[in-house]
Write a protein that holds these residues in place. Structure first.
Motif, PDB file in Angstrom:
ATOM      1  N   UNK A 139       0.833  -1.205   0.000  1.00 51.35           N
ATOM      2  CA  UNK A 139       0.000   0.000   0.000  1.00 51.35           C
ATOM      3  C   UNK A 139       0.868   1.256   0.000  1.00 51.35           C
ATOM      4  N   UNK A 140       1.976   1.221   0.735  1.00 50.90           N
ATOM      5  CA  UNK A 140       2.884   2.367   0.763  1.00 50.90           C
ATOM      6  C   UNK A 140       3.504   2.594  -0.613  1.00 50.90           C
ATOM      7  N   UNK A 141       3.998   1.525  -1.212  1.00 51.27           N
ATOM      8  CA  UNK A 141       4.607   1.649  -2.533  1.00 51.27           C
ATOM      9  C   UNK A 141       3.612   2.171  -3.556  1.00 51.27           C
ATOM     10  N   UNK A 142       2.405   1.602  -3.561  1.00 49.65           N
ATOM     11  CA  UNK A 142       1.407   2.009  -4.546  1.00 49.65           C
ATOM     12  C   UNK A 142       0.954   3.447  -4.356  1.00 49.65           C
ATOM     13  N   UNK A 143       1.133   3.959  -3.134  1.00 49.59           N
ATOM     14  CA  UNK A 143       0.803   5.361  -2.867  1.00 49.59           C
ATOM     15  C   UNK A 143       1.902   6.308  -3.311  1.00 49.59           C
ATOM     16  N   UNK A 144       3.012   5.780  -3.811  1.00 49.25           N
ATOM     17  CA  UNK A 144       4.112   6.612  -4.264  1.00 49.25           C
ATOM     18  C   UNK A 144       5.151   6.899  -3.199  1.00 49.25           C
ATOM     19  N   UNK A 145       5.040   6.241  -2.063  1.00 52.25           N
ATOM     20  CA  UNK A 145       5.992   6.464  -0.976  1.00 52.25           C
ATOM     21  C   UNK A 145       7.369   5.927  -1.372  1.00 52.25           C
ATOM     22  N   UNK A 146       8.402   6.732  -1.136  1.00 55.05           N
ATOM     23  CA  UNK A 146       9.769   6.271  -1.388  1.00 55.05           C
ATOM     24  C   UNK A 146      10.647   6.329  -0.140  1.00 55.05           C
ATOM     25  N   UNK A 147      10.069   6.735   1.007  1.00 50.64           N
ATOM     26  CA  UNK A 147      10.836   6.723   2.257  1.00 50.64           C
ATOM     27  C   UNK A 147       9.903   6.530   3.438  1.00 50.64           C
ATOM     28  N   UNK A 148      10.328   5.697   4.382  1.00 55.05           N
ATOM     29  CA  UNK A 148       9.661   5.550   5.667  1.00 55.05           C
ATOM     30  C   UNK A 148      10.666   5.812   6.776  1.00 55.05           C
ATOM     31  N   UNK A 162      10.527  -0.475  17.611  1.00 51.95           N
ATOM     32  CA  UNK A 162      11.509  -1.561  17.585  1.00 51.95           C
ATOM     33  C   UNK A 162      12.384  -1.411  16.343  1.00 51.95           C
ATOM     34  N   UNK A 163      13.558  -2.031  16.393  1.00 45.88           N
ATOM     35  CA  UNK A 163      14.303  -2.288  15.170  1.00 45.88           C
ATOM     36  C   UNK A 163      13.528  -3.407  14.477  1.00 45.88           C
ATOM     37  N   UNK A 164      13.015  -3.127  13.309  1.00 41.68           N
ATOM     38  CA  UNK A 164      12.023  -4.019  12.717  1.00 41.68           C
ATOM     39  C   UNK A 164      12.603  -5.380  12.325  1.00 41.68           C
ATOM     40  N   UNK A 165      11.681  -6.318  12.106  1.00 36.77           N
ATOM     41  CA  UNK A 165      12.056  -7.652  11.651  1.00 36.77           C
ATOM     42  C   UNK A 165      12.673  -7.588  10.257  1.00 36.77           C
ATOM     43  N   UNK A 166      13.462  -8.596   9.928  1.00 36.62           N
ATOM     44  CA  UNK A 166      14.183  -8.605   8.662  1.00 36.62           C
ATOM     45  C   UNK A 166      13.262  -8.431   7.465  1.00 36.62           C
ATOM     46  N   UNK A 167      12.071  -9.005   7.538  1.00 38.20           N
ATOM     47  CA  UNK A 167      11.183  -8.950   6.376  1.00 38.20           C
ATOM     48  C   UNK A 167      10.805  -7.506   6.042  1.00 38.20           C
ATOM     49  N   UNK A 168      10.723  -6.642   7.028  1.00 39.56           N
ATOM     50  CA  UNK A 168      10.396  -5.238   6.757  1.00 39.56           C
ATOM     51  C   UNK A 168      11.438  -4.632   5.828  1.00 39.56           C
ATOM     52  N   UNK A 169      12.699  -4.825   6.137  1.00 41.27           N
ATOM     53  CA  UNK A 169      13.775  -4.241   5.331  1.00 41.27           C
ATOM     54  C   UNK A 169      13.906  -4.961   3.994  1.00 41.27           C
ATOM     55  N   UNK A 170      13.677  -6.283   3.984  1.00 45.02           N
ATOM     56  CA  UNK A 170      13.699  -7.016   2.714  1.00 45.02           C
ATOM     57  C   UNK A 170      12.653  -6.457   1.749  1.00 45.02           C
ATOM     58  N   UNK A 171      11.463  -6.188   2.275  1.00 46.64           N
ATOM     59  CA  UNK A 171      10.399  -5.666   1.421  1.00 46.64           C
ATOM     60  C   UNK A 171      10.674  -4.224   1.007  1.00 46.64           C
ATOM     61  N   UNK A 172      11.263  -3.443   1.887  1.00 48.25           N
ATOM     62  CA  UNK A 172      11.651  -2.083   1.492  1.00 48.25           C
ATOM     63  C   UNK A 172      12.691  -2.123   0.379  1.00 48.25           C
ATOM     64  N   UNK A 173      13.638  -3.076   0.463  1.00 49.54           N
ATOM     65  CA  UNK A 173      14.591  -3.269  -0.635  1.00 49.54           C
ATOM     66  C   UNK A 173      13.849  -3.575  -1.933  1.00 49.54           C
ATOM     67  N   UNK A 174      12.927  -4.507  -1.837  1.00 50.73           N
ATOM     68  CA  UNK A 174      12.202  -4.992  -3.011  1.00 50.73           C
ATOM     69  C   UNK A 174      11.342  -3.896  -3.643  1.00 50.73           C
ATOM     70  N   UNK A 175      10.802  -3.012  -2.813  1.00 52.02           N
ATOM     71  CA  UNK A 175       9.828  -2.026  -3.286  1.00 52.02           C
ATOM     72  C   UNK A 175      10.412  -0.633  -3.479  1.00 52.02           C
ATOM     73  N   UNK A 176      11.688  -0.475  -3.193  1.00 51.25           N
ATOM     74  CA  UNK A 176      12.310   0.829  -3.413  1.00 51.25           C
ATOM     75  C   UNK A 176      11.953   1.870  -2.375  1.00 51.25           C
ATOM     76  N   UNK A 177      11.687   1.434  -1.149  1.00 49.07           N
ATOM     77  CA  UNK A 177      11.315   2.360  -0.079  1.00 49.07           C
ATOM     78  C   UNK A 177      12.539   2.591   0.807  1.00 49.07           C
ATOM     79  N   UNK A 178      13.094   3.793   0.740  1.00 49.41           N
ATOM     80  CA  UNK A 178      14.247   4.124   1.569  1.00 49.41           C
ATOM     81  C   UNK A 178      13.832   4.143   3.041  1.00 49.41           C
ATOM     82  N   UNK A 179      14.765   3.772   3.905  1.00 47.32           N
ATOM     83  CA  UNK A 179      14.487   3.687   5.337  1.00 47.32           C
ATOM     84  C   UNK A 179      15.341   4.692   6.094  1.00 47.32           C
TER      85      UNK A 179
END
Length: 845
Positions: free
Chosen positions: A369-378, A385-402
């Motif tokens: 939903x974030x990616x489809x909304x045009x978000x490029x940074x969270x 918390x320091x998020x679970x690995x899957x959060x960063x894996x998906x940000x990598x996959x979707x082009x969302x800078x952290x």
């Protein structure tokens, strides 16, 4: 006092093993998984109950029916006793004959929340006091063949905090929770409940190894050009014998390293080897290009035995925070692959108060939903918390800078050696775990602590003397200007770091010209939304306004009699002390009084969306002086009235539907400035573009009063005024309360943007009841919905009880205009027809 460093007769692994041994970099080759099969009980009780691990005590108590769901009704207050009690977890495991032959048998705890004493067969083997850390202990000497028992005692969080806090010579802003390395939001926030958890919240297992152990592998990008990426592989090997091992590294399917090396006895060997990747494919943020990734595979063997094996995905890119003196003050923007990037995004908090129940599908749905909304940074906020690995894996996959905060927020912290050592290990572990992600753009020391110290009156509130203040702030500087930046420099060199966000509070003039900005004059200061157009800083990293969640969400945690602004249940689910009052005041400025509760909830979402639209467009129009906008906040951790654009159950508010236009690569933005109507075109594209702009001044009855059409050249990375005229000249006798300016842009590359400008506050508009026609036709995976209206239909909202997702909603439907919306069905939906209701703003009066 529990202290990991002070306990004796506990055999600990060397520091480099504590720091570097974690899943994702190195696969544990031989292990006993301890997830599942647990029991739990309250400290001092006789009866044990089945537990689920990973998990937490609240989830276990709910599962067996001993407490009601704290998210429902006013149940939150009925479970406060849980944090006051200690808890125990236990399970059996079998040590087989082959298992006992290993020289080293280690217990690995990826997450213990928070104070924990770990026993193997009633022998204390580990003491933990930080939920953000991995914990390790060599337990071989405590094991026996066959059945063994692991038991973990979690002392009362509130009780232990109180004991530690009372031993401090000073009181601290943030009070007792500051002694505890635990997610701050568990203790309550102005959008979340107080639910103080305990438990095994991340995986736990036993691993086996012999003489050689691969503890870490890192890939360092030394340089990057169009033709070549110069890389270095760093393999860290711990060995108890002198021997030779084979190291093999493969990029995608191409071997780049295959070498035999010598390792020493009772030592750590850091093997470094350079290699290159020719014609590198680059990783780009969402909207700028592809998110190309390389599969990096490593294998380390000792003779015929594989002692280390694993893989991870690596993206090649350069990324840096640019802070340079300029004519406006000091810049604050991100440069990726040599190009400046306007950051479009939001602040992110944990998705649940009970993090272990957040599923992989929850992560994917939210980030999609974030990616489809045009978000490029969270921005990962520092009270979670320091998020679970899957959060960063998906940000990598979707082009969302952290933007990654360290976990410190709105408090000052003690400076004793044990606490600081704990923080250092926490920082190093998480830096090393996350540093390979191409999405990781920034490390930030804390959220709003420097601002709090300088602007919130803490020194007076806590009665500090000059010496007390110096002691507390010296500790602040030790953590955020020494320990954390030195850890980043050592373990993630080249990544940008800032000590705090923001550096200047929203009441100080420097906040508009230097650094990032948290602007809370709107909401906290109750300033009008129009102030957003004047208060534009260099990078807006926090600002926001509340809106009610979707009615279907409200129905989940209320009974019909609770759906009233004065009800106790709604008050429990509005955590800001002046939340209802603030929404009410802003709503009275811009909207007519809604006729009932459901209408009020809908209008509150429109109010939130209009406010954030005002801010986001102002930030984007101010490019390149302003180079980022991250609203507060993307999501919720429970069903609540909050600043989120997407509620706890994944229902989009009006703001989230609007984001896809607000964050589109090209934005057309009409605005009234100084008595003039100006139309801006803002482009984030990497190349120049041409387009056609259509301007229509339309009466609410459908009559076109003025129409223009002209071509424009759109420079890349720019904000350009393409139309400028006096407001009064444009209207020229036309009733400003009954007309709308419709602006549309169509580009040669196929992109488009549309927007509307009204000439008065929404409550003043002469809206009449439109006749809206709606038709739905089945398409693969859902329905295509077509809507038309004879008159202006403002803020058209379509709802359905079916499970699924609308492609658009809360739209302004112009007279005679035909709009198409898609409804994509959730897999559980089996119907062939769709029951829908449709209403516009006129229906809320």
């Amino acid at each position: 006092m529990l202290s990991f460093l002070s306990m004796k007769k506990i055999y600990l692994l060397p520091l480099f093993l504590i720091i570097f041994s974690f899943k994702g970099f190195v696969q544990d080759m031989n292990r006993i998984d301890l997830n599942g099969g647990w029991q739990f009980r309250a400290e001092g009780e006789k009866n044990w109950f089945d537990a689920r691990v990973p998990g937490c005590v609240h989830l276990d108590l709910m599962r067996i029916g001993l407490i009601e769901d704290p998210f429902m009704g006013a149940n939150e207050s009925t479970v406060q006793w849980i944090g006051d009690k200690g808890w125990e977890y236990r399970r059996e495991f079998i040590l087989g004959p082959n298992d006992a032959a290993w020289r080293h048998i280690e217990l690995v705890c990826k997450g213990l929340d928070t104070y924990a004493n770990v026993y193997i067969n009633d022998s204390l083997v580990m003491v933990a006091d930080n939920m953000f850390r991995d914990w390790y202990s060599d337990i071989r000497r405590y094991l026996r063949p066959g059945k063994n028992v692991i038991r973990i005692h979690f002392p009362s969080v509130t009780g232990e905090n109180k004991l530690r806090y009372e031993r401090m010579n000073l009181r601290y802003p943030g009070d007792e929770k500051v002694v505890c390395r635990k997610a701050a939001y568990h203790f309550g926030w102005d959008w979340g409940p107080t639910l103080i958890t305990s438990g095994i919240w991340r995986p736990i297992y036993i691993r086996f190894r012999d003489d050689v152990n691969v503890t870490n592998i890192q890939y360092i990008q030394r340089s990057l050009s169009d033709s070549v990426a110069e890389m270095t592989a760093v393999v860290t090997i711990n060995s108890s014998v002198k021997d030779s091992v084979n190291v093999k590294i493969i990029v995608d399917s191409s071997p780049v390293i295959h070498e035999k090396i010598e390792v020493g006895a009772k030592s750590m060997t850091m093997y470094k080897k350079d290699f290159i990747i020719r014609n590198p494919r680059l990783w780009w943020p969402n909207g700028m290009g592809n998110q190309d990734m390389y599969l990096m595979t490593h294998e380390v063997s000792q003779g015929d035995e594989i002692v280390g094996k694993g893989e991870k995905r690596l993206g090649l890119r350069t990324i840096a925070l640019i802070q340079e003196e300029d004519s406006h003050g000091k810049s604050f923007y991100f440069r990726v692959n040599g190009l400046p990037v306007f950051a479009k995004g939001a602040n992110y908090i944990p998705q649940d108060n009970f993090v272990p129940r957040v599923s992989d599908s929850n992560y994917r749905a939210l980030l999609t939903d974030a990616k489809n909304a045009g978000i490029n940074m969270l921005r990962v906020w520092g009270g979670g918390i320091y998020e679970n690995d899957i959060f960063y894996d998906l940000c990598d996959e979707m082009g969302i800078m952290v933007w990654q905060d360290f976990m410190f927020a709105c408090a000052m912290y003690p400076g004793d050696k044990g606490f600081l050592d704990n923080v250092k290990v926490e920082a190093i572990q998480n830096i090393a775990r996350l540093r390979h992600h191409p999405s990781l753009a920034l490390w930030c020391g804390n959220n709003e602590i420097d601002e709090g110290w300088k602007n919130w009156g803490w020194q007076k509130q806590y009665g500090y003397s000059k010496e007390d203040s110096a002691e507390v702030y010296d500790t602040y500087r030790e953590i955020f200007e020494k320990i954390l930046p030195e850890s980043v420099d050592m373990y993630d060199p080249g990544r940008s770091y800032i000590p705090t966000s923001p550096l200047f509070g929203w009441g100080r003039k420097e906040s508009m010209s230097r650094g990032d900005n948290h602007y809370w004059g709107v909401w906290w200061g109750k300033e009008p939304f129009e102030v957003y157009r004047k208060k534009v800083g260099r990078f807006a990293s926090e600002y926001g306004f509340q809106g009610f969640p979707d009615m279907s969400t409200i129905e989940k945690f209320t009974n019909p009699e609770d759906r009233d602004l004065s009800s106790q249940v709604l008050k429990v689910h509005e955590k800001h002390p002046a939340g209802f009052e603030t929404i009410e005041e802003y709503m009275a400025r811009d909207y007519r009084k809604p006729k009932d509760f459901e209408s009020y909830a809908m209008v509150s979402q429109l109010l939130q969306a209009e406010g954030m639209k005002t801010a986001i467009e102002a930030h984007r129009r101010a490019m390149p002086r302003c180079m980022g906008t991250l609203y507060w906040q993307l999501n919720d951790c429970w069903p609540v009235i909050s600043w989120s654009s997407r509620d706890y159950y994944g229902k989009k508010k009006a703001l989230h539907y609007w984001l896809k236009d607000l964050y589109a690569p090209i934005l057309i933005s009409p605005v009234i400035e100084d008595g003039r109507v100006r139309i801006y075109v803002v482009s984030d594209l990497l190349k120049n573009e041409k387009g056609i702009i259509e301007i229509r001044l339309i009466g609410f009855d459908g009559e076109t009063r003025m129409e223009k059409r002209f071509a424009v050249n759109i420079p890349s990375g720019s904000s350009t005024v393409v139309f400028d005229t006096l407001r009064n000249s444009l209207l020229d006798g036309i009733d400003s309360l009954s007309a709308v300016l419709s602006v549309k842009l169509r580009c040669e590359n196929g992109t488009s943007s549309r927007n509307n400008l009204y000439f008065a506050r929404i409550k003043e508009l002469n809206l009449v009841q439109p006749e809206i026609k709606i038709r739905a036709a089945g398409i693969p995976g859902g329905f295509r919905i077509t809507i038309t209206s004879d008159k202006l239909a403002k803020s058209v909202f379509i709802s359905t009880n079916a499970e699924g997702y609308f492609s658009d909603n809360y739209i302004d439907l112009l007279p005679g205009e035909k709009r198409e919306i898609r409804f994509l069905m959730a897999p559980v939906f089996k119907g062939k027809s769709l029951d829908m209701s449709i209403r516009s703003l006129a229906d809320t009066y």
